[in-house]
Design a protein around this motif. Structure first.
Motif, mmCIF file in Angstrom:
data_model
loop_
_atom_site.group_PDB
_atom_site.id
_atom_site.type_symbol
_atom_site.label_atom_id
_atom_site.label_comp_id
_atom_site.label_asym_id
_atom_site.label_seq_id
_atom_site.Cartn_x
_atom_site.Cartn_y
_atom_site.Cartn_z
ATOM 1 N N LYS A 1 0.878 -1.170 0.000
ATOM 2 C CA LYS A 1 0.000 0.000 0.000
ATOM 3 C C LYS A 1 0.916 1.221 0.000
ATOM 4 O O LYS A 1 1.801 1.339 0.852
ATOM 5 C CB LYS A 1 -0.912 0.018 1.220
ATOM 6 N N ALA B 1 -1.390 7.139 -3.165
ATOM 7 C CA ALA B 1 -1.971 7.021 -4.506
ATOM 8 C C ALA B 1 -1.211 7.844 -5.544
ATOM 9 O O ALA B 1 -1.168 7.476 -6.711
ATOM 10 C CB ALA B 1 -3.442 7.418 -4.486
ATOM 11 N N ASP B 2 -0.582 8.937 -5.116
ATOM 12 C CA ASP B 2 0.144 9.781 -6.071
ATOM 13 C C ASP B 2 1.646 9.486 -6.123
ATOM 14 O O ASP B 2 2.393 10.177 -6.810
ATOM 15 C CB ASP B 2 -0.080 11.262 -5.759
ATOM 16 N N ARG C 1 -0.499 -2.330 -10.664
ATOM 17 C CA ARG C 1 -0.835 -1.230 -9.757
ATOM 18 C C ARG C 1 -2.293 -0.861 -9.934
ATOM 19 O O ARG C 1 -2.780 -0.731 -11.049
ATOM 20 C CB ARG C 1 0.038 -0.007 -10.032
ATOM 21 N N ASN D 1 -4.525 2.103 -8.074
ATOM 22 C CA ASN D 1 -4.602 3.223 -7.130
ATOM 23 C C ASN D 1 -3.458 3.167 -6.119
ATOM 24 O O ASN D 1 -2.314 3.381 -6.469
ATOM 25 C CB ASN D 1 -5.961 3.285 -6.455
ATOM 26 N N ASP D 2 -3.784 2.852 -4.844
ATOM 27 C CA ASP D 2 -2.753 2.845 -3.809
ATOM 28 C C ASP D 2 -2.214 1.441 -3.514
ATOM 29 O O ASP D 2 -1.512 1.233 -2.538
ATOM 30 C CB ASP D 2 -3.276 3.492 -2.524
ATOM 31 N N ARG D 3 -2.527 0.467 -4.350
ATOM 32 C CA ARG D 3 -2.051 -0.912 -4.179
ATOM 33 C C ARG D 3 -1.075 -1.256 -5.304
ATOM 34 O O ARG D 3 -1.323 -0.949 -6.465
ATOM 35 C CB ARG D 3 -3.205 -1.920 -4.242
#
Length: 96
Positions: free
Chosen positions: A46, A49-50, A75, A77-79
């Motif tokens: 995790k 996100a950016d 990938r 988003n945030d994963r």
């Protein structure tokens, strides 16, 4: 990958919550992350996100005392899913 093989792979992932650091070769920059699950050949991370994650990097896990050489496989988003390609010692420039 077949649905059955994918299911078996997910069953063998150990759910963990480990702090880690992505260390890039670009000026040895560090990106904090959390390992959500881990297995022998890889892990799910995790990240912010950016965060800009390179294709190849070292993933330093302080509780393991190991830097896993990693390749990003996916990938969302945030994963981030990574495959481990080898290991190394704690990076000497990392202060954690």
């Amino acid at each position: 990958m077949s649905e059955e093989a994918n299911h078996r792979e997910r069953e063998h992932r150990q759910r963990v919550l480990k702090g880690a650091t992505i260390i890039t070769s670009i000026h040895n920059s560090e990106i904090p992350c959390v390992i959500r699950n881990q297995h022998t050949n890889g892990a799910e991370l995790k990240v912010a996100a950016d965060a800009i994650i390179p294709e190849r990097f070292s993933l330093y896990v302080p509780v393991d005392g190991v830097a896993y050489e990693s390749v990003m496989r996916w990938r969302r988003n945030d994963r981030v899913g990574v495959q481990f390609t080898g290991t190394g010692p704690k990076p000497r420039f990392h202060y954690g």
